[in-house]
Design a protein around this motif. Structure first.
Motif, short mmCIF file in Angstrom:
data_model
loop_
_atom_site.label_atom_id
_atom_site.label_comp_id
_atom_site.label_asym_id
_atom_site.label_seq_id
_atom_site.Cartn_x
_atom_site.Cartn_y
_atom_site.Cartn_z
N GLU A 40 -72.02 161.85 67.13
CA GLU A 40 -72.05 162.32 68.50
C GLU A 40 -70.72 161.98 69.17
O GLU A 40 -69.96 161.14 68.67
N PRO A 41 -70.37 162.62 70.30
CA PRO A 41 -69.10 162.35 70.96
C PRO A 41 -68.88 160.85 71.19
O PRO A 41 -69.77 160.15 71.67
N GLY A 42 -67.71 160.39 70.81
CA GLY A 42 -67.40 158.97 70.95
C GLY A 42 -66.53 158.49 69.80
O GLY A 42 -66.07 159.29 68.97
N PRO A 43 -66.32 157.19 69.70
CA PRO A 43 -65.44 156.65 68.65
C PRO A 43 -66.10 156.71 67.27
O PRO A 43 -67.31 156.58 67.13
N VAL A 44 -65.24 156.90 66.26
CA VAL A 44 -65.70 156.87 64.86
C VAL A 44 -65.19 155.59 64.20
O VAL A 44 -65.93 154.89 63.53
N TYR A 45 -63.91 155.30 64.38
CA TYR A 45 -63.37 154.02 63.91
C TYR A 45 -62.21 153.62 64.83
O TYR A 45 -61.69 154.44 65.60
N THR A 46 -61.79 152.36 64.73
CA THR A 46 -60.78 151.81 65.63
C THR A 46 -59.57 151.30 64.85
O THR A 46 -59.73 150.67 63.80
N GLU A 47 -58.42 151.57 65.37
CA GLU A 47 -57.16 151.12 64.76
C GLU A 47 -57.17 149.61 64.53
O GLU A 47 -57.57 148.84 65.40
N GLY A 48 -56.76 149.21 63.33
CA GLY A 48 -56.64 147.80 63.01
C GLY A 48 -57.85 147.19 62.36
O GLY A 48 -57.77 146.09 61.80
N THR A 49 -58.99 147.89 62.37
CA THR A 49 -60.19 147.36 61.73
C THR A 49 -60.15 147.72 60.24
O THR A 49 -59.42 148.62 59.83
N PRO A 50 -60.91 147.01 59.39
CA PRO A 50 -60.88 147.29 57.95
C PRO A 50 -61.18 148.76 57.65
O PRO A 50 -62.14 149.33 58.18
N ALA A 51 -60.35 149.36 56.81
CA ALA A 51 -60.50 150.78 56.46
C ALA A 51 -61.52 150.90 55.33
O ALA A 51 -61.20 150.68 54.17
N THR A 52 -62.73 151.28 55.67
CA THR A 52 -63.82 151.31 54.69
C THR A 52 -64.19 152.71 54.22
O THR A 52 -64.87 152.86 53.21
N CYS A 53 -63.72 153.75 54.94
CA CYS A 53 -64.15 155.11 54.60
C CYS A 53 -63.02 156.12 54.75
O CYS A 53 -62.11 155.95 55.57
N PHE A 54 -63.12 157.19 53.96
CA PHE A 54 -62.22 158.34 54.03
C PHE A 54 -63.04 159.49 54.61
O PHE A 54 -64.11 159.83 54.09
N TYR A 55 -62.54 160.12 55.69
CA TYR A 55 -63.30 161.14 56.42
C TYR A 55 -62.65 162.51 56.27
O TYR A 55 -61.43 162.65 56.44
N SER A 78 -57.66 168.19 66.59
CA SER A 78 -57.85 169.34 65.72
C SER A 78 -59.32 169.71 65.59
O SER A 78 -60.20 168.84 65.59
N SER A 79 -59.53 171.02 65.45
CA SER A 79 -60.86 171.56 65.14
C SER A 79 -60.84 172.29 63.80
O SER A 79 -61.79 173.00 63.46
N GLN A 80 -59.79 172.11 63.03
CA GLN A 80 -59.66 172.79 61.75
C GLN A 80 -60.52 172.14 60.68
O GLN A 80 -60.47 170.93 60.48
N ARG A 81 -61.32 172.96 59.99
CA ARG A 81 -62.16 172.44 58.91
C ARG A 81 -61.27 171.83 57.84
O ARG A 81 -60.23 172.37 57.47
N GLY A 82 -61.69 170.68 57.33
CA GLY A 82 -60.99 170.08 56.21
C GLY A 82 -59.94 169.05 56.58
O GLY A 82 -59.38 168.41 55.69
N VAL A 83 -59.64 168.88 57.89
CA VAL A 83 -58.68 167.83 58.25
C VAL A 83 -59.27 166.48 57.86
O VAL A 83 -60.50 166.29 57.87
N TYR A 84 -58.41 165.55 57.51
CA TYR A 84 -58.90 164.28 56.96
C TYR A 84 -58.17 163.11 57.59
O TYR A 84 -57.06 163.23 58.10
N ALA A 85 -58.80 161.95 57.53
CA ALA A 85 -58.23 160.72 58.10
C ALA A 85 -59.00 159.54 57.53
O ALA A 85 -59.97 159.70 56.78
N GLY A 86 -58.57 158.36 57.90
CA GLY A 86 -59.29 157.16 57.48
C GLY A 86 -58.55 156.37 56.44
O GLY A 86 -57.34 156.14 56.55
N ALA A 87 -59.26 155.97 55.38
CA ALA A 87 -58.71 155.06 54.36
C ALA A 87 -57.85 155.85 53.36
O ALA A 87 -58.14 155.90 52.17
N MET A 88 -56.77 156.44 53.85
CA MET A 88 -55.96 157.33 53.01
C MET A 88 -55.07 156.58 52.03
O MET A 88 -54.48 157.19 51.15
N GLN A 89 -54.94 155.26 52.18
CA GLN A 89 -54.10 154.48 51.28
C GLN A 89 -54.92 153.56 50.38
O GLN A 89 -54.39 152.62 49.78
N ALA A 90 -56.21 153.86 50.25
CA ALA A 90 -57.08 152.98 49.48
C ALA A 90 -56.66 152.88 48.03
O ALA A 90 -56.86 151.85 47.38
#
Length: 485
Positions: A40-55, A78-90
């Motif tokens: 739902e509208p709101g935060p998903v993850y916060t900068e500086g916290t442990p990177a546990t997931c790739f979205y 972005s509203s483009q399908r397929g954009v990604y973020a998160g634990a990209m350096q895992a």
């Protein structure tokens, strides 16, 4: 923050551009170890916290932000399908602290495919081992570049030097960013080409030969000769004809890259002799990506080396972490100042160095001498620009009357005789209002005469103005300079 878990459909996951080339088994593993979540509208993850997931966003709107001071600054939406973020350096593992590098929130109900960081890392290593090695090298190269570029903020305090220096740093940094973006595309194409080759009916021996050729090609790129434009053009034409004759598509695009890498027809003949005819076009295409990645990594290395050299000059100029009074090499100080001022000097003024390298190191306050050099070079550049912008600045060192001479000679209009006795007075300036304070030469005189027990004088006729700094070779009895580390 967790979302509402929903069923994962391999068919839907396959429609995302990251996964569209995966096999049904691979898609099944993704759905088995990952999940679909609705936020739902709101935060998903916060900068500086442990990177546990790739979205990977399936539908919705995502906003990325970075913390600057006490504020969150939006950097992407972005509203483009397929954009990604998160634990990209895992995939790098524990060598880098695995935390989120930005904050992510959604502005409307948004569905993500979510992959645990550990699974993302395992899949990268298992499915794309060569790509992981390339990306690791690129990542740590970027870290070095970013470390060097971050030093720019410390240089902003250098006043009039900051604009020119920032421009000088931006050129190689921008080149590295462009090369990095292109390299990412080439690595993706190389993975795809390798997948196609590996899936073909080729023997282990043929694949081993191909890998061996790739290694030897990479070594050849590192030793590529420099060709004249005419030589390069002739070789491109010859390579294009050879590639066309052997059924290689887009030969006109591949040939210039091979020429830049130092490859010739003899080399291509060796490749043709080492692989079957049916695999040759695919092998050439794969080697083209290999050559491009090598050239791009060389470009990144050259750019970051230039950034490092500029930062080193800035540190030499500002004398950070060094004793105020020490034994110094005036040539090192002059070179760092000239490099720092290169943007302001420009291309129209020729800089000539006439150094006597046999001169000894002298006791000095290096940071303050750099300020003197800056003021004198700045005045010389202004004088030449007044005369039309084309001219010469000559920096000379010599031994004169048991003192070290540093002379700045410019081809500007000269200092008029009626004002020559006043140019070292505080607040006296010939520059337009707003362009000079009239303190540069006064400060320089005080540093040279009062602080270093030397002298500063001027000789001038139209077309030949010389500011001469004379410095003692030894310290006075009440001063003890430190030796440089």
């Amino acid at each position: 923050m967790s979302g509402k878990r929903l069923p994962c459909s391999p068919q839907e996951i396959c429609s995302l551009f990251l996964f569209e080339k995966l096999s049904s088994e691979q898609l099944g593993r993704l759905c088995g170890e990952g999940r679909v979540e609705l936020f739902e509208p709101g935060p998903v993850y916060t900068e500086g916290t442990p990177a546990t997931c790739f979205y990977v966003m399936i539908e919705g709107t995502v906003v990325l932000s970075r913390r600057v001071g006490g504020d969150d600054v939006e950097v992407s939406r972005s509203s483009q399908r397929g954009v990604y973020a998160g634990a990209m350096q895992a995939y790098i593992g524990e060598r880098v602290q695995q935390v989120y590098l930005n904050s992510m929130r959604v502005t409307e109900p948004t569905r993500f495919f979510v992959l645990p960081a550990e699974t993302f890392a395992d899949i990268m290593r298992e499915w794309f081992p060569m790509a992981v090695h390339l990306l690791e090298g690129l990542f740590f190269g970027q870290k070095s570049s970013q470390l060097a570029i971050s030093q720019r903020e410390r240089l902003l305090a250098l006043g009039s030097l900051s604009a020119g220096l920032t421009h000088e740093l931006n050129n190689p940094a921008a080149a590295a960013v462009r090369a990095t973006s292109t390299l990412r595309e080439r690595v993706a194409k190389m993975r795809h080409k390798l997948r196609v080759i590996a899936a073909g009916p080729y023997s282990r021996e043929a694949l081993a030969n191909l890998i061996d050729i790739q290694e030897r090609t990479a070594e050849r790129v590192a030793k590529a000769p420099t060709l004249s434009p005419l030589e390069a053009s002739d070789r491109e034409d010859a390579l294009t004809d050879w590639l066309d004759d052997h059924g290689v598509m887009e030969a006109w695009q591949i040939a210039p890259t091979f020429v830049q890498a130092g490859l010739d027809i003899d080399w291509l003949e060796q490749i043709a002799a080492a692989v079957d005819e049916e695999i040759l076009p695919g092998a050439i295409g794969w080697l083209n990506y290999t050559v491009e990645t090598e050239l791009l990594m060389s470009e990144i290395e050259d750019s970051t080396t230039r950034v490092s050299r500029l930062v080193g000059a800035a540190k030499q100029y500002s004398q950070l972490d060094r004793a105020p009074f020490q034994v110094a090499d005036v040539h090192e100080l002059l070179d760092s100042t000239l490099l720092m001022l290169s943007g302001k000097i420009g291309d129209r003024i020729k800089v000539v160095k006439e150094y006597d390298r046999t001169l000894p190191r002298i006791p000095a306050y290096p940071a303050e001498l750099n300020q003197v050099w800056t003021n004198l070079i700045d005045n010389a550049v202004s004088a030449v620009n007044t005369a039309g912008g084309d001219g010469t600045l000559t920096v000379r060192t010599a031994l004169e009357r048991d003192q070290l001479l540093v002379e700045f000679r410019d081809s500007g209009p000269g200092v008029a005789p009626e004002i020559r006795s006043r140019i070292f007075d505080p607040f006296f300036t010939t520059k337009p209002v707003g362009e000079g304070t009239g303190l540069g030469l006064d400060i320089s005189w005080r540093i040279v005469v009062n602080k270093h027990h030397g002298s500063l004088q001027v000789e001038s006729v139209p077309g030949d103005t010389r500011f001469q700094v004379l410095l003692p070779l030894t310290a006075t009895h009440d001063e003890t300079p430190e030796e440089p580390a």
